[in-house]
Scaffold this active site. Structure first.
Site, PDB file in Angstrom:
ATOM      1  N   SER A 119       0.979  -1.413  -0.135  1.00 24.20           N
ATOM      2  CA  SER A 119       0.007   0.001  -0.122  1.00 24.20           C
ATOM      3  C   SER A 119       0.801   1.191   0.105  1.00 24.20           C
ATOM      4  CB  SER A 119      -0.843   0.063   1.445  1.00 24.20           C
ATOM      5  OG  SER A 119      -1.538  -1.089   1.505  1.00 24.20           O
ATOM      6  N   HIS A 140      -1.415  -2.763  -7.101  1.00 21.33           N
ATOM      7  CA  HIS A 140      -2.156  -2.672  -5.814  1.00 21.33           C
ATOM      8  C   HIS A 140      -3.654  -2.522  -5.984  1.00 21.33           C
ATOM      9  CE1 HIS A 140      -3.044   0.358  -2.418  1.00 21.33           C
ATOM     10  NE2 HIS A 140      -2.858  -0.733  -1.853  1.00 21.33           N
ATOM     11  N   GLU A 152      -4.065   0.099  -8.811  1.00 26.39           N
ATOM     12  CA  GLU A 152      -2.815   0.989  -9.049  1.00 26.39           C
ATOM     13  C   GLU A 152      -1.763   0.162  -9.586  1.00 26.39           C
ATOM     14  OE1 GLU A 152      -3.600   4.820  -5.954  1.00 26.39           O
ATOM     15  OE2 GLU A 152      -2.604   2.773  -5.108  1.00 26.39           O
ATOM     16  N   ASN A 190      -3.821   5.657  -0.817  1.00 27.05           N
ATOM     17  CA  ASN A 190      -3.496   5.652   0.613  1.00 27.05           C
ATOM     18  C   ASN A 190      -2.859   7.014   0.820  1.00 27.05           C
ATOM     19  OD1 ASN A 190      -4.556   3.433   1.474  1.00 27.05           O
ATOM     20  ND2 ASN A 190      -2.936   2.139   0.292  1.00 27.05           N
TER      21      ASN A 190
HETATM   22  N1  LIG Z   1      -5.791  -4.687   4.149  1.00 26.97           N
HETATM   23  C1  LIG Z   1      -6.128  -3.702   3.183  1.00 26.97           C
HETATM   24  O1  LIG Z   1      -6.853  -3.077   3.127  1.00 26.97           O
HETATM   25  C2  LIG Z   1      -4.909  -3.631   1.992  1.00 26.97           C
HETATM   26  C3  LIG Z   1      -5.322  -3.237   0.840  1.00 26.97           C
HETATM   27  C4  LIG Z   1      -4.540  -2.868  -0.310  1.00 26.97           C
HETATM   28  C5  LIG Z   1      -3.167  -3.257  -0.137  1.00 26.97           C
HETATM   29  N2  LIG Z   1      -2.905  -3.946   1.379  1.00 26.97           N
HETATM   30  C6  LIG Z   1      -1.418  -4.392   1.369  1.00 26.97           C
HETATM   31  O2  LIG Z   1      -1.594  -6.056   1.089  1.00 26.97           O
HETATM   32  C7  LIG Z   1      -0.431  -6.395   2.005  1.00 26.97           C
HETATM   33  C8  LIG Z   1      -1.094  -7.582   2.907  1.00 26.97           C
HETATM   34  O3  LIG Z   1      -2.043  -6.883   3.726  1.00 26.97           O
HETATM   35  P1  LIG Z   1      -3.132  -7.894   4.440  1.00 26.97           P
HETATM   36  O4  LIG Z   1      -4.064  -6.594   5.119  1.00 26.97           O
HETATM   37  O5  LIG Z   1      -3.638  -8.772   3.403  1.00 26.97           O
HETATM   38  O6  LIG Z   1      -2.331  -8.342   5.551  1.00 26.97           O
HETATM   39  P2  LIG Z   1      -2.768  -9.800   6.294  1.00 26.97           P
HETATM   40  O7  LIG Z   1      -2.042  -9.764   7.764  1.00 26.97           O
HETATM   41  O8  LIG Z   1      -4.458  -9.794   6.529  1.00 26.97           O
HETATM   42  O9  LIG Z   1      -2.423 -10.933   5.420  1.00 26.97           O
HETATM   43  C9  LIG Z   1      -0.902 -11.349   5.579  1.00 26.97           C
HETATM   44  C10 LIG Z   1      -0.738 -12.748   5.156  1.00 26.97           C
HETATM   45  O10 LIG Z   1       0.561 -12.964   4.647  1.00 26.97           O
HETATM   46  C11 LIG Z   1       1.198 -14.103   5.232  1.00 26.97           C
HETATM   47  N3  LIG Z   1       2.405 -14.326   5.423  1.00 26.97           N
HETATM   48  C12 LIG Z   1       3.035 -13.833   5.958  1.00 26.97           C
HETATM   49  N4  LIG Z   1       4.458 -13.947   5.722  1.00 26.97           N
HETATM   50  C13 LIG Z   1       4.391 -14.705   4.585  1.00 26.97           C
HETATM   51  C14 LIG Z   1       5.504 -15.301   3.840  1.00 26.97           C
HETATM   52  N5  LIG Z   1       6.997 -15.119   4.173  1.00 26.97           N
HETATM   53  N6  LIG Z   1       5.207 -16.089   2.991  1.00 26.97           N
HETATM   54  C15 LIG Z   1       3.668 -16.539   2.705  1.00 26.97           C
HETATM   55  N7  LIG Z   1       2.834 -15.658   3.312  1.00 26.97           N
HETATM   56  C16 LIG Z   1       3.200 -15.027   4.393  1.00 26.97           C
HETATM   57  C17 LIG Z   1       0.277 -14.196   6.552  1.00 26.97           C
HETATM   58  O11 LIG Z   1      -0.024 -15.674   7.083  1.00 26.97           O
HETATM   59  C18 LIG Z   1      -1.081 -13.287   6.124  1.00 26.97           C
HETATM   60  O12 LIG Z   1      -1.972 -14.657   5.769  1.00 26.97           O
HETATM   61  C19 LIG Z   1       0.231  -5.307   2.823  1.00 26.97           C
HETATM   62  O13 LIG Z   1       1.250  -4.882   1.849  1.00 26.97           O
HETATM   63  C20 LIG Z   1      -0.861  -4.332   2.514  1.00 26.97           C
HETATM   64  O14 LIG Z   1      -0.242  -2.993   2.554  1.00 26.97           O
HETATM   65  C21 LIG Z   1      -3.842  -4.168   2.338  1.00 26.97           C
END
Ligand SMILES: NC(=O)c1ccc[n+]([C@@H]2O[C@H](COP(=O)([O-])OP(=O)(O)OC[C@H]3O[C@@H](n4cnc5c(N)ncnc54)[C@H](O)[C@@H]3O)[C@@H](O)[C@H]2O)c1
Length: 493
Positions: A119, A140, A152, A190
């Site tokens: 993000s 993104h 994005e 963001n």
């Molecule tokens: N939450 C949102 O609204 C949102 C929106 C857009 C982008 N993002 C981005 O997406 C990414 C993930 O965020 P999220 O909210 O889904 O997080 P999350 O914590 O819900 O999920 C992350 C997942 O990654 C897994 N993980 C951790 N280390 C790992 C590895 N080495 N190999 C494989 N899997 C692994 C974890 O077990 C978990 O299931 C971040 O970069 C975040 O900034 C989040």
């Protein structure tokens, strides 16, 4: 470049949805999680999401089986050897991502494109850690990925020719709208959204208004799909906290420092929906006790004179609504509802009994912000709440501070959008489209600015700046100059 086989690393809030989006579009997906337990959770996300789509009649059961059949789940990254593209969605921590990309660089074919769903983190820094910086981009998606239309696509100064266009074309094939942007912390959405969410937490900590009232104000008053605290819970407070930290590191803007409350909730493990509790999830709020309703007066709506006494036309119809509900106006009212055009306390001190005055700011046709001053009595505040409810409005009790709740949150966000455009980072149309499609907002910031009126927003920002002395609240020069020139629309090419 044809993308047929894709890998998704991390199947949490975002990754599971991204895997679903690819599989729905007919691509074969390899989903990778950290361990067996997390993999089972990821499988659960996929099954629940597609199951819900069947229940709602948006998907045939046979189609759901086909979608799930295209997804292979594994805990071994080595299984990504033959994919055309990898999108990672692991936590927003640069060191984790760099370690992962180095490993993906080793495992995948040289032509494979490696994309981050980050993000806010520097795509350039991630790219530079690999032996294929030209093949690394940001892709993104927005939450929830199967629903939100925006992607994005982030290119860097070292992106290979055509890669951003190829990934944007893929986003189109997925049924999404791509917006191509350069590599700045937070990209478009963001960079504009998170400071607003953070500021909502700051207002709550300052006691300007409560959680439910701020959420109601932004949802019902501005027409956003949900209030800031509901959205923070949906995003995940840990993710929001990390993103704020990255924004702050790049901008050193005090407003980008994560609200202390966010840090405390994250440390306590209260991460929002994914952990079952965040800003919400505790006991439901207690309704305030009913007041003893008496007589009222509605005054103001402009002018510098002392509070004159009830004005039949005052209150944007509030007085009429209350009269229609059977309430009596008085020259000696129990509660004086003052249409707020300046700090309410300036009017209150001119009354014989300042304890009776409550400031009213009508937002749209559903919300009345009710500002209590340091002198307002509890009885007058609760009578004002009950009166506006009877008038068919949602009361938002708040302190007597510039911008109350809505303008204090909305106007700096609009100002940030103007500054972003003026810096040359993104066009007006791209910014508007990104906020509509990425956040489900009814209008983009420039559309909102033009419908509110540029002068109104500029003047509101001046009042916010005068009160909080926050440099970022000073009207953006472009906005100020358009107002001075008497122009009501932003120039578009
Ligand atoms: N939450 C949102 O609204 C949102 C929106 C857009 C982008 N993002 C981005 O997406 C990414 C993930 O965020 P999220 O909210 O889904 O997080 P999350 O914590 O819900 O999920 C992350 C997942 O990654 C897994 N993980 C951790 N280390 C790992 C590895 N080495 N190999 C494989 N899997 C692994 C974890 O077990 C978990 O299931 C971040 O970069 C975040 O900034 C989040």
């Amino acid at each position: 470049m044809a993308f047929e086989r894709v890998g998704v690393v991390g199947l949490g809030t975002m990754g599971a949805g991204i895997a679903e989006v690819f599989a729905r579009a007919g691509l074969r997906v390899i989903g990778v999680e950290a361990d067996a337990e997390a993999l089972a959770r990821g499988r659960g996300h996929l099954e629940r999401s597609t199951g819900k789509a069947v229940d709602k009649g948006r998907l045939e059961p046979g189609q759901r089986d086909e979608i799930l059949g295209r997804v292979t789940l594994t805990t071994s990254r080595e299984d990504l050897r033959n994919v055309d593209l990898v999108v990672e969605a692991i936590p927003e921590i640069l060191d984790y991502k760099i370690a992962l990309f180095k490993d993906l660089d080793r495992i995948c074919e040289p032509a494979t494109v490696l994309a981050t769903n980050s993000s806010s983190l520097s795509v350039t820094a991630i790219a530079a850690a690999t032996g294929r910086p030209g093949q690394v981009v940001g892709m993104h998606f927005f939450n929830p990925a199967p629903v939100m239309k925006l992607v994005e696509v982030v290119g860097t100064v070292v992106s290979a020719p055509g890669v951003v266009a190829d990934v944007a074309a893929l986003a189109g094939r997925l049924g999404k709208t791509p917006v191509a942007v350069g590599d700045r912390a937070g990209f478009v959405v963001n960079r504009l959204l998170l400071p607003y969410l953070n500021q909502a937490a700051v207002l709550m900590e300052l006691g300007v208004a409560g959680r439910d009232d701020i959420d109601a104000a932004m949802k019902l008053g501005v027409g956003l799909p949900m209030g800031p605290f509901t959205l923070l819970d949906l995003i995940g407070l840990d993710t929001a906290y990390e993103v704020m930290g990255v924004l702050f590191d790049e901008t050193r803007d005090r407003r980008h420092a994560p609200a202390p409350l966010l840090r405390e909730l994250v440390t306590a493990g209260l991460l929002g929906r994914k952990s079952g509790r965040g800003f919400y999830g505790d006991s439901p709020r207690e309704e305030p006790a009913k007041s003893r309703l008496g007589t009222f007066g509605v005054v103001g709506g402009g002018g510098d004179g002392p509070a004159e006494g009830p004005q039949a036309t005052g209150g944007g119809g509030l007085a009429e609504r209350l009269r229609a509900a059977g309430f009596k106006e008085s020259e000696d009212p129990d509660v004086v509802l003052r249409l707020a055009d300046r700090p309410v306390i300036e009017h209150a001190v001119r009354l014989p009994d300042p304890a009776r005055m409550v400031g009213v700011h009508l937002v749209g046709d559903q919300v009345a912000e009710l500002a209590s001053t340091v002198l307002t009595s509890e009885e007058a505040a609760s009578a004002a709440r009950d009166l506006v409810k009877i008038a068919g409005l949602t009361p938002v009790p708040c302190k007597d501070r510039a911008g109350f709740v809505v303008d204090a949150l909305l106007f700096p966000y609009l100002n940030d959008a103007v500054r972003m455009h003026d810096s040359g980072y993104a066009s007006i149309d791209d910014i508007d489209a990104a906020m509509r499609l990425g956040c489900g907002y009814p209008a983009g910031p420039f559309e909102m600015l033009e419908s509110l009126g540029l002068a109104k927003v500029r003047d509101g920002l001046r009042a916010l700046y005068a009160e909080y002395r926050e440099p970022a609240f000073a009207p953006a020069p472009l906005l100020d100059q358009l107002v001075t020139a008497g122009v009501s629309r932003f120039p578009r090419p």
